[in-house]
Design a protein around this motif. Structure first.
Motif, PDB file in Angstrom:
ATOM      1  N   PHE A 101       0.842  -1.232   0.081  1.00  0.00           N
ATOM      2  CA  PHE A 101      -0.103   0.002  -0.047  1.00  0.00           C
ATOM      3  C   PHE A 101       0.990   1.238   0.105  1.00  0.00           C
ATOM      4  CE2 PHE A 101      -3.611  -2.754   1.753  1.00  0.00           C
ATOM      5  CZ  PHE A 101      -4.506  -2.590   0.774  1.00  0.00           C
ATOM      6  N   TYR A 102       2.003   1.111   0.635  1.00  0.00           N
ATOM      7  CA  TYR A 102       2.973   2.392   0.658  1.00  0.00           C
ATOM      8  C   TYR A 102       3.487   2.629  -0.583  1.00  0.00           C
ATOM      9  CZ  TYR A 102       6.473   5.538   1.925  1.00  0.00           C
ATOM     10  OH  TYR A 102       7.449   6.485   2.150  1.00  0.00           O
ATOM     11  N   ARG A 103       3.763   1.728  -1.159  1.00  0.00           N
ATOM     12  CA  ARG A 103       4.377   1.998  -2.623  1.00  0.00           C
ATOM     13  C   ARG A 103       3.385   2.464  -3.701  1.00  0.00           C
ATOM     14  NH1 ARG A 103       3.347  -0.932  -6.699  1.00  0.00           N
ATOM     15  NH2 ARG A 103       2.596  -2.863  -5.612  1.00  0.00           N
ATOM     16  N   ILE A 104       2.078   2.152  -3.581  1.00  0.00           N
ATOM     17  CA  ILE A 104       1.210   2.586  -4.437  1.00  0.00           C
ATOM     18  C   ILE A 104       0.844   3.946  -3.868  1.00  0.00           C
ATOM     19  CG2 ILE A 104      -1.520   2.295  -5.031  1.00  0.00           C
ATOM     20  CD1 ILE A 104      -0.948  -0.633  -4.314  1.00  0.00           C
ATOM     21  N   TYR A 105       0.750   4.344  -2.605  1.00  0.00           N
ATOM     22  CA  TYR A 105       0.408   5.830  -1.981  1.00  0.00           C
ATOM     23  C   TYR A 105       1.551   6.599  -2.537  1.00  0.00           C
ATOM     24  CZ  TYR A 105       1.548   9.508   1.212  1.00  0.00           C
ATOM     25  OH  TYR A 105       1.775  10.521   1.591  1.00  0.00           O
ATOM     26  N   ARG A 106       2.797   6.213  -2.750  1.00  0.00           N
ATOM     27  CA  ARG A 106       4.014   6.956  -3.116  1.00  0.00           C
ATOM     28  C   ARG A 106       3.672   7.326  -4.684  1.00  0.00           C
ATOM     29  NH1 ARG A 106       8.643   8.494   0.229  1.00  0.00           N
ATOM     30  NH2 ARG A 106       9.462   8.715  -1.840  1.00  0.00           N
ATOM     31  N   GLU A 107       3.167   6.426  -5.437  1.00  0.00           N
ATOM     32  CA  GLU A 107       2.854   6.726  -6.824  1.00  0.00           C
ATOM     33  C   GLU A 107       1.834   7.757  -6.971  1.00  0.00           C
ATOM     34  OE1 GLU A 107       3.995   2.170  -8.166  1.00  0.00           O
ATOM     35  OE2 GLU A 107       2.100   2.684  -8.917  1.00  0.00           O
ATOM     36  N   TYR A 108       0.785   7.559  -6.162  1.00  0.00           N
ATOM     37  CA  TYR A 108      -0.536   8.494  -6.319  1.00  0.00           C
ATOM     38  C   TYR A 108       0.155   9.692  -5.568  1.00  0.00           C
ATOM     39  CZ  TYR A 108      -3.858   5.606  -8.330  1.00  0.00           C
ATOM     40  OH  TYR A 108      -4.396   4.493  -8.996  1.00  0.00           O
ATOM     41  N   GLN A 109       0.664   9.809  -4.680  1.00  0.00           N
ATOM     42  CA  GLN A 109       1.398  10.862  -4.111  1.00  0.00           C
ATOM     43  C   GLN A 109       2.255  11.877  -5.146  1.00  0.00           C
ATOM     44  OE1 GLN A 109       0.307  12.714  -1.611  1.00  0.00           O
ATOM     45  NE2 GLN A 109       1.615  13.797  -0.494  1.00  0.00           N
ATOM     46  N   GLY A 110       3.041  11.237  -5.959  1.00  0.00           N
ATOM     47  CA  GLY A 110       3.886  11.652  -6.828  1.00  0.00           C
ATOM     48  C   GLY A 110       2.967  12.335  -7.803  1.00  0.00           C
ATOM     49  N   ARG A 111       1.934  11.798  -8.091  1.00  0.00           N
ATOM     50  CA  ARG A 111       0.992  12.432  -9.446  1.00  0.00           C
ATOM     51  C   ARG A 111       0.103  13.448  -8.792  1.00  0.00           C
ATOM     52  NH1 ARG A 111      -1.650   7.125 -11.360  1.00  0.00           N
ATOM     53  NH2 ARG A 111       0.113   6.122 -10.535  1.00  0.00           N
ATOM     54  N   GLU A 112      -0.227  13.314  -7.622  1.00  0.00           N
ATOM     55  CA  GLU A 112      -1.525  14.282  -7.174  1.00  0.00           C
ATOM     56  C   GLU A 112      -1.086  14.343  -5.708  1.00  0.00           C
ATOM     57  OE1 GLU A 112      -5.031  11.452  -5.503  1.00  0.00           O
ATOM     58  OE2 GLU A 112      -5.153  11.401  -7.625  1.00  0.00           O
ATOM     59  N   PRO A 113       0.083  15.412  -5.443  1.00  0.00           N
ATOM     60  CA  PRO A 113       0.627  15.506  -4.131  1.00  0.00           C
ATOM     61  C   PRO A 113      -0.277  16.081  -3.252  1.00  0.00           C
ATOM     62  CG  PRO A 113       2.073  16.380  -5.836  1.00  0.00           C
ATOM     63  CD  PRO A 113       0.702  16.284  -6.452  1.00  0.00           C
ATOM     64  N   HIS A 114      -0.478  15.647  -1.927  1.00  0.00           N
ATOM     65  CA  HIS A 114      -1.292  16.207  -0.852  1.00  0.00           C
ATOM     66  C   HIS A 114      -0.263  16.902   0.175  1.00  0.00           C
ATOM     67  CE1 HIS A 114      -3.887  13.319  -2.642  1.00  0.00           C
ATOM     68  NE2 HIS A 114      -5.048  14.244  -2.280  1.00  0.00           N
TER      69      HIS A 114
END
Ligand SMILES: [Fe+2]
Ligand SMILES: [Fe+2]
Length: 274
Positions: A168-181
């Protein structure tokens, strides 16, 4: 399981658990273990339902959907199956199916896709919180178990839960890279989910174990609090606070000096709360 170029492997199966060597004498009389394990088996097996909801939420992200469907979901269900078999080995009179049916009916309304989010990145941060909770919980059971087969089983489950956290952390990083919060936004999500974790599903699972096992007409929040207070005594002794706090903070990506300051404070706070 091979899907496209990906291979999803399980680390263990029910055949690796020595159910025929379970030492019933050291655990069968302990009501708290029975409640905890039966309730955990309910929650884990219902992951089936969460896996489908999460799959809907990440529709279009084929890699994430494949991981959820072929790795995460089946491993969670295996946790439930393995615990169910352990429970029925030690407490064969328990009507597991009736308890589970009650739990499923009570809990299904809480598992709607609409309750996920609010964004794909933040849902992944929230899933990291849940896996921090489960890996720490089974870590605690590994050390607290008075029965060796259960300790080994809890160890297998804990290792899977740590793997889920990493996934989950790996996927979180990918999304966070694209749509940072912002860090604040992620922290608020983590906090909310950390407060929620362990509440409704644990209460409903323990309640349904109790209703079936003791043929009770009702199981109140007061009964649940009493049960939870007894488990807190184990937590004080066996809960891996340090690693749990570190896992919880990882998605925030705090600067190292701040992290060094915050971790001991939070560990101390968590111990006091418990
Ligand atoms: Fe699990
Ligand atoms: Fe998990």
């Amino acid at each position: 399981m091979e899907v496209g170029s990906k291979v999803f492997r399980r680390r263990w199966s029910l055949d690796d658990i020595a159910y025929d060597k379970v030492d019933r004498a050291v655990i069968a009389d302990n009501r708290d273990w029975f409640y905890l394990l039966a309730a955990s088996s309910f929650v884990e097996i219902l992951s089936d339902l969460y896996a489908r909801n999460l799959g809907d939420y990440y529709a279009g992200d084929d890699e994430t959907c494949a991981w959820l469907a072929y790795k995460w979901g089946p491993e969670e269900v295996q946790h439930g199956e393995a615990l169910k078999r352990y429970v029925l080995t030690v407490w064969p009179d328990f009507d597991w199916q009736r308890g589970f049916d009650g739990f499923r009916a009570d809990y299904a309304p809480y598992c709607e896709t609409a309750l996920l989010g609010p964004t794909r990145a933040l849902e992944m941060a929230a899933r990291c919180v849940v896996e921090t909770g489960t890996s720490s919980f089974y870590g605690m059971l590994t050390h607290a178990s008075p029965e060796p087969v259960l300790a080994a089983l809890a160890g297998h489950i804990r290792d899977d839960e740590v793997g889920h956290y990493k996934g989950f952390y790996r996927i979180y990083r990918e999304y966070q890279g694209r749509e940072p919060h912002s860090r604040w936004h992620v922290a608020r999500t983590i906090w909310r989910r950390a407060v929620e974790v362990d509440q409704e599903d644990a209460y409903l699972a323990v309640k349904n174990v109790s209703l079936v096992h003791e043929a009770r007409a009702d199981f109140t929040r007061h009964d649940f609090r009493a049960f939870r207070n007894r488990i807190r005594a184990w937590m004080r002794q066996y809960y891996p606070f340090q690693s749990a706090v570190k896992m919880l903070l990882t998605p925030l990506d705090l600067p190292a000096p701040l992290q060094r300051l915050v971790v001991p404070l939070m560990v101390g706070g968590a111990r006091r709360i418990v």
